[in-house]
Design an enzyme around this catalytic site. Structure first.
Site, PDB file in Angstrom:
ATOM      1  N   SER A 234      16.760  -5.497  -1.946  1.00  0.00           N
ATOM      2  CA  SER A 234      16.842  -4.639  -3.131  1.00  0.00           C
ATOM      3  C   SER A 234      15.444  -4.315  -3.672  1.00  0.00           C
ATOM      4  CB  SER A 234      17.753  -5.242  -4.191  1.00  0.00           C
ATOM      5  OG  SER A 234      17.126  -6.319  -4.793  1.00  0.00           O
ATOM      6  N   ILE A 235      14.486  -5.228  -3.527  1.00  0.00           N
ATOM      7  CA  ILE A 235      13.120  -4.922  -3.996  1.00  0.00           C
ATOM      8  C   ILE A 235      12.472  -3.898  -3.058  1.00  0.00           C
ATOM      9  CG2 ILE A 235      10.805  -5.869  -4.366  1.00  0.00           C
ATOM     10  CD1 ILE A 235      12.153  -8.497  -5.224  1.00  0.00           C
TER      11      ILE A 235
ATOM     12  N   SER B 151      13.377  -5.237   8.902  1.00  0.00           N
ATOM     13  CA  SER B 151      14.255  -6.222   8.256  1.00  0.00           C
ATOM     14  C   SER B 151      15.070  -6.853   9.369  1.00  0.00           C
ATOM     15  CB  SER B 151      15.102  -5.595   7.153  1.00  0.00           C
ATOM     16  OG  SER B 151      16.066  -4.784   7.679  1.00  0.00           O
ATOM     17  N   ARG B 152      15.923  -7.813   8.982  1.00  0.00           N
ATOM     18  CA  ARG B 152      16.650  -8.523  10.043  1.00  0.00           C
ATOM     19  C   ARG B 152      17.420  -7.556  10.937  1.00  0.00           C
ATOM     20  NH1 ARG B 152      18.141 -13.832   6.753  1.00  0.00           N
ATOM     21  NH2 ARG B 152      18.246 -12.253   5.141  1.00  0.00           N
TER      22      ARG B 152
ATOM     23  N   GLY C 239       5.972 -10.431  -2.660  1.00  0.00           N
ATOM     24  CA  GLY C 239       7.084 -11.302  -2.255  1.00  0.00           C
ATOM     25  C   GLY C 239       6.732 -12.759  -2.496  1.00  0.00           C
ATOM     26  N   ARG C 240       6.270 -13.424  -1.444  1.00  0.00           N
ATOM     27  CA  ARG C 240       5.802 -14.802  -1.558  1.00  0.00           C
ATOM     28  C   ARG C 240       4.495 -14.926  -0.789  1.00  0.00           C
ATOM     29  NH1 ARG C 240       8.549 -15.278  -5.348  1.00  0.00           N
ATOM     30  NH2 ARG C 240      10.273 -16.728  -5.722  1.00  0.00           N
TER      31      ARG C 240
ATOM     32  N   GLU D 228      -0.028 -21.360  -5.130  1.00  0.00           N
ATOM     33  CA  GLU D 228      -0.115 -21.043  -6.566  1.00  0.00           C
ATOM     34  C   GLU D 228      -0.060 -22.314  -7.402  1.00  0.00           C
ATOM     35  OE1 GLU D 228       3.008 -18.256  -7.413  1.00  0.00           O
ATOM     36  OE2 GLU D 228       2.351 -16.932  -5.836  1.00  0.00           O
TER      37      GLU D 228
ATOM     38  N   HIS E 188       1.203 -13.817 -10.175  1.00  0.00           N
ATOM     39  CA  HIS E 188       2.653 -13.879  -9.914  1.00  0.00           C
ATOM     40  C   HIS E 188       3.443 -13.432 -11.152  1.00  0.00           C
ATOM     41  CE1 HIS E 188       5.989 -16.064  -7.463  1.00  0.00           C
ATOM     42  NE2 HIS E 188       6.489 -15.024  -8.109  1.00  0.00           N
TER      43      HIS E 188
HETATM   44  O1  LIG Z   1       9.008 -14.385  -8.008  1.00  0.00           O
HETATM   45  C1  LIG Z   1       9.918 -14.185  -8.727  1.00  0.00           C
HETATM   46  C2  LIG Z   1      11.298 -14.358  -8.383  1.00  0.00           C
HETATM   47  O2  LIG Z   1      11.580 -15.026  -7.384  1.00  0.00           O
HETATM   48  O3  LIG Z   1      12.148 -13.846  -9.102  1.00  0.00           O
END
Ligand SMILES: O=CC(=O)O
Length: 333
Positions: free
Chosen positions: A172-173, A192-193, A249-250, A279, A297
């Site tokens: 969705s992001i 994507s997958r 994302g991460r 982080e 973040h």
């Molecule tokens: O990083 C933020 C979240 O996972 O919503």
């Protein structure tokens, strides 16, 4: 319906209301680091639940429901401390810090905040991208350092319109980012997958190919075993010297030392990073680089989103305490 023993004290009384013993107990594990948001959240929760802190002397049987944020690792050691836990609501979207298999094995329902953050994060990703490409933060630094008068105009930035953007993770992001970038007439490809039959963007199932065919790579996938360091040296080299990378994302989806090296040696052109591998610590080399925009973040944080988040968390707990499934469940693959 769950039945709880009666108890009298909330360990985290934060609102004007004194918690009463007939409100269901809710264990609170530092759901957020921002103190102003934390206070308003605790006050909203306090109106509905009897808040319990981990150090509360109350009996372990009140630990059936827990609210927690991304900085609390939910692993077997934590779950062992709360054997009566049956419902965990995470205040963010990402759940890489939660051992979902272990929760499932122990009969703990897990919810996150669904798609609440997606549009906010997408706005932020586009903001970072425009910033890096048009050198907005860099120009701001230039101005503040008084360099306009002595050195004249700052270096030119690049146009975003028409660029080829590769999106890593079209959830969705990622989809909200793609939609926004369509307005800039960007040519969008994604990984994507599986290919998504409902979108017209080009599906490129190999990350190196995606990078090679993109001017900009946007990382918006969840962090899993498969996406850990999905952006590695080969991918960065495929993106190339003119390439820009954005990560909302991460942090651990990118091999951070390799990214720093590529940025420092001009093997990619620039980066906009809201997330980092360790982080809140970030490599000091990043701070010294001119061609990066760094933020702590915070792509999800707007007061509007935070107000929505707490309502979703409350609705999940209300469903749980009414003996129903949580409303925005996270399911293990
Ligand atoms: O990083 C933020 C979240 O996972 O919503």
């Amino acid at each position: 319906m769950y039945a709880f023993p009666s108890h009298t004290a909330a360990s985290i009384p934060t609102s004007d209301e004194t918690p009463t013993s007939d409100l269901p107990p809710l264990l609170v594990l530092r759901p957020l680091s921002s103190s102003s948001i934390r206070l308003s959240w605790l006050s909203a929760l306090n109106a509905k639940f009897t808040l319990v802190s981990p150090s509360s002397p109350l009996s372990a049987s009140v630990h059936a429901a827990l609210i927690s944020g991304a900085y609390n690792r939910v692993d077997p050691a934590l779950l062992d401390q709360y054997p009566s836990l049956r419902c965990l609501v995470n205040t963010g979207a990402g759940v890489n810090h939660i051992n979902l298999e272990e929760c499932k094995r122990r009969g703990v329902q897990v919810a996150n905040v669904g798609e609440t953050h997606s549009k906010n994060v997408a706005d932020y990703a586009v903001g970072l991208l425009l910033d890096v490409m048009r050198r907005i933060t860099m120009s701001d630094r230039y101005m503040r350092n008084g360099l306009w008068v002595t050195r004249g105009n700052y270096q030119l930035g690049s146009k975003l319109g028409g660029k080829r953007v590769g999106i890593v993770g079209l959830g969705s992001i990622g989809s909200a980012i793609a939609k926004r970038l369509e307005a800039f007439e960007c040519k969008i490809s994604y990984l994507s997958r599986k290919a998504k039959p409902t979108v017209s963007y080009r599906y490129i199932p190999n990350i190196c190919d995606l990078a090679a065919e993109s001017d900009i790579l946007v990382v918006s996938c969840a962090l899993t075993k498969e996406t850990h360091h999905i952006v590695n040296k080969q991918v960065l080299q495929a993106l190339g010297k003119e390439g820009i990378i954005i990560n909302i994302g991460r942090g651990a989806s990118i091999d951070e030392p390799e990214l720093v090296r590529c940025l420092a040696q001009g093997e990619i052109k620039g980066a906009g990073l809201d997330v980092f591998e360790h982080e809140p610590n970030i490599p000091k080399e990043l701070i010294e680089l001119e061609n990066v925009v760094l933020t702590p973040h915070q792509s999800v944080f707007t007061p509007e989103a935070m107000a929505e988040v707490i309502q979703i968390c409350i609705a999940n707990f209300e469903a749980f305490f009414a003996g129903k499934p949580v409303i925005t469940p996270v399911v293990a693959d």
